[in-house]
Design a protein around this motif. Structure first.
Motif, PDB file in Angstrom:
ATOM      1  N   ALA A   1     -19.193  38.950  -9.859  1.00 45.53           N
ATOM      2  CA  ALA A   1     -19.117  37.778 -10.736  1.00 45.53           C
ATOM      3  C   ALA A   1     -17.656  37.603 -11.130  1.00 45.53           C
ATOM      4  N   ASP A   2     -17.037  36.545 -10.659  1.00 45.11           N
ATOM      5  CA  ASP A   2     -15.610  36.311 -10.868  1.00 45.11           C
ATOM      6  C   ASP A   2     -15.417  35.325 -12.014  1.00 45.11           C
ATOM      7  N   ALA A   3     -14.941  35.841 -13.149  1.00 43.79           N
ATOM      8  CA  ALA A   3     -14.715  34.998 -14.328  1.00 43.79           C
ATOM      9  C   ALA A   3     -13.227  34.831 -14.618  1.00 43.79           C
ATOM     10  N   THR A   4     -12.370  35.088 -13.615  1.00 44.77           N
ATOM     11  CA  THR A   4     -10.935  34.870 -13.799  1.00 44.77           C
ATOM     12  C   THR A   4     -10.659  33.367 -13.790  1.00 44.77           C
ATOM     13  N   PRO A   5      -9.552  32.927 -14.405  1.00 44.86           N
ATOM     14  CA  PRO A   5      -9.322  31.489 -14.600  1.00 44.86           C
ATOM     15  C   PRO A   5      -9.379  30.641 -13.330  1.00 44.86           C
ATOM     16  N   ALA A   6      -8.789  31.123 -12.252  1.00 45.06           N
ATOM     17  CA  ALA A   6      -8.750  30.304 -11.037  1.00 45.06           C
ATOM     18  C   ALA A   6      -9.424  30.987  -9.845  1.00 45.06           C
ATOM     19  N   GLY A   7     -10.151  32.072 -10.099  1.00 49.52           N
ATOM     20  CA  GLY A   7     -10.754  32.827  -9.012  1.00 49.52           C
ATOM     21  C   GLY A   7      -9.773  33.844  -8.472  1.00 49.52           C
ATOM     22  N   ASP A   8     -10.214  35.068  -8.252  1.00 46.77           N
ATOM     23  CA  ASP A   8      -9.314  36.125  -7.832  1.00 46.77           C
ATOM     24  C   ASP A   8      -9.163  36.120  -6.318  1.00 46.77           C
ATOM     25  N   SER A   9      -8.044  35.571  -5.837  1.00 44.22           N
ATOM     26  CA  SER A   9      -7.812  35.454  -4.400  1.00 44.22           C
ATOM     27  C   SER A   9      -7.632  36.817  -3.739  1.00 44.22           C
ATOM     28  N   ALA A  10      -7.120  37.807  -4.477  1.00 49.87           N
ATOM     29  CA  ALA A  10      -6.925  39.139  -3.899  1.00 49.87           C
ATOM     30  C   ALA A  10      -8.262  39.799  -3.583  1.00 49.87           C
ATOM     31  N   VAL A  11      -9.216  39.679  -4.482  1.00 48.50           N
ATOM     32  CA  VAL A  11     -10.555  40.242  -4.242  1.00 48.50           C
ATOM     33  C   VAL A  11     -11.231  39.503  -3.092  1.00 48.50           C
ATOM     34  N   SER A  12     -11.073  38.186  -3.046  1.00 54.30           N
ATOM     35  CA  SER A  12     -11.644  37.409  -1.940  1.00 54.30           C
ATOM     36  C   SER A  12     -11.040  37.830  -0.609  1.00 54.30           C
ATOM     37  N   SER A  13      -9.731  38.086  -0.595  1.00 60.23           N
ATOM     38  CA  SER A  13      -9.062  38.517   0.639  1.00 60.23           C
ATOM     39  C   SER A  13      -9.564  39.884   1.083  1.00 60.23           C
ATOM     40  N   LEU A  14      -9.774  40.796   0.122  1.00 60.72           N
ATOM     41  CA  LEU A  14     -10.293  42.117   0.460  1.00 60.72           C
ATOM     42  C   LEU A  14     -11.704  42.008   1.018  1.00 60.72           C
ATOM     43  N   ALA A  15     -12.530  41.172   0.407  1.00 59.60           N
ATOM     44  CA  ALA A  15     -13.903  40.987   0.887  1.00 59.60           C
ATOM     45  C   ALA A  15     -13.908  40.411   2.302  1.00 59.60           C
TER      46      ALA A  15
END
Length: 266
Positions: free
Chosen positions: A27-41
């Motif tokens: 569940a990503d509640a960071t202001p603009a979405g965490d691009s680093a976590v998305s890149s890792l996934a």
């Protein structure tokens, strides 16, 4: 024969259960979405297909925490905020920190400013440097576009309304582009984000006497820092624990730096 068939079916059932991929529901509640976590996934899904079942859902902080507490989310990514006691149903790990920084050309004599100075320079009509330097030279305001990493961070740190700096501000698509344009004019002021590697064609302004350095950003002594927290279950599944461990690795650190942040994980 029946016993053999029964044993085979039991064996196949157990094998499928053991090989079943455990989900990692983020569940990503960071202001603009965490691009680093998305890149890792994305990296894991490409390099190890079938091993990870990762889903990322963008939610408000309230909804993300509700999902986590009801067992419908395995990890929560959130800005550092004071969580209500009833919401802290897990372990908090600070995992990243970013910072709003303000770039000028090295030829600009300005070196140290206050938040009030920055608000004056970045908002209001007829932009010029007179209110801070005394020079009535033209002020070129530069900022980050909506889809750029770090968009909105300078406004949040200065505690102004969204859109407050839009008047006469030229917005660009990346922090690197912001640095490049700021370097081109001694009259430019760029409102951007921290960069671990900064070209010598620009300089960052001190805020209340504190310079923008990896050390001051990590320890929070630089005033415009924004920390990010990972909320993990007290007893995570094997897949969740493995994903968190990968967030300690070099690839994830690189993804964070590309998004203008530093890792806080050991």
């Amino acid at each position: 024969m029946r016993k053999a068939v029964g044993f085979f079916l039991l064996f196949m059932t157990v094998s499928l259960l053991l090989s079943a991929v455990e989900p990692v529901r983020i569940a990503d509640a960071t202001p603009a979405g965490d691009s680093a976590v998305s890149s890792l996934a994305l990296q894991l899904s490409l390099e190890k297909p079938g091993k990870y079942d990762i889903s990322i859902e963008r939610l408000s902080a309230e909804k993300a925490l509700a999902k986590f507490n009801s067992g419908r989310a395995d990890l929560v990514l959130i800005r550092e905020v004071k969580l209500p006691e009833g919401q802290r149903n897990g372990i908090l790990h600070p995992y990243a920190v970013g910072a709003a920084v303000f770039y000028v050309n090295p030829a600009n004599p300005l070196d140290d400013v206050t938040p009030e100075h920055l608000i004056q320079l970045l908002s209001g009509p007829a932009p010029d440097w007179a209110r801070v330097t005394g020079e009535k030279t033209r002020l070129y305001r530069l900022g980050l576009r909506r889809n750029a990493a770090g968009y909105g961070l300078p406004e949040r740190m200065l505690k102004v309304k969204p859109g407050e700096f839009d008047k006469d501000m030229f917005r660009v698509g990346s922090n690197a582009e912001l640095q490049l344009l700021t370097a081109g004019s001694a009259e430019a002021l760029g409102a951007g984000i921290f960069s671990a590697v900064m070209p010598d064609t620009v300089k960052t302004l001190k805020i209340n006497g504190v310079a923008t350095l990896p050390k001051t950003v990590k320890d929070g002594s630089y005033p415009f820092c924004e920390r990010y927290i990972l909320l993990v279950p007290a007893a995570p599944s094997r897949a969740v624990a493995a994903f968190v461990e990968l967030m300690h690795g070099a690839d994830f650190r690189r993804y964070l730096e590309e998004s203008g942040r530093l890792s806080l994980l050991p």
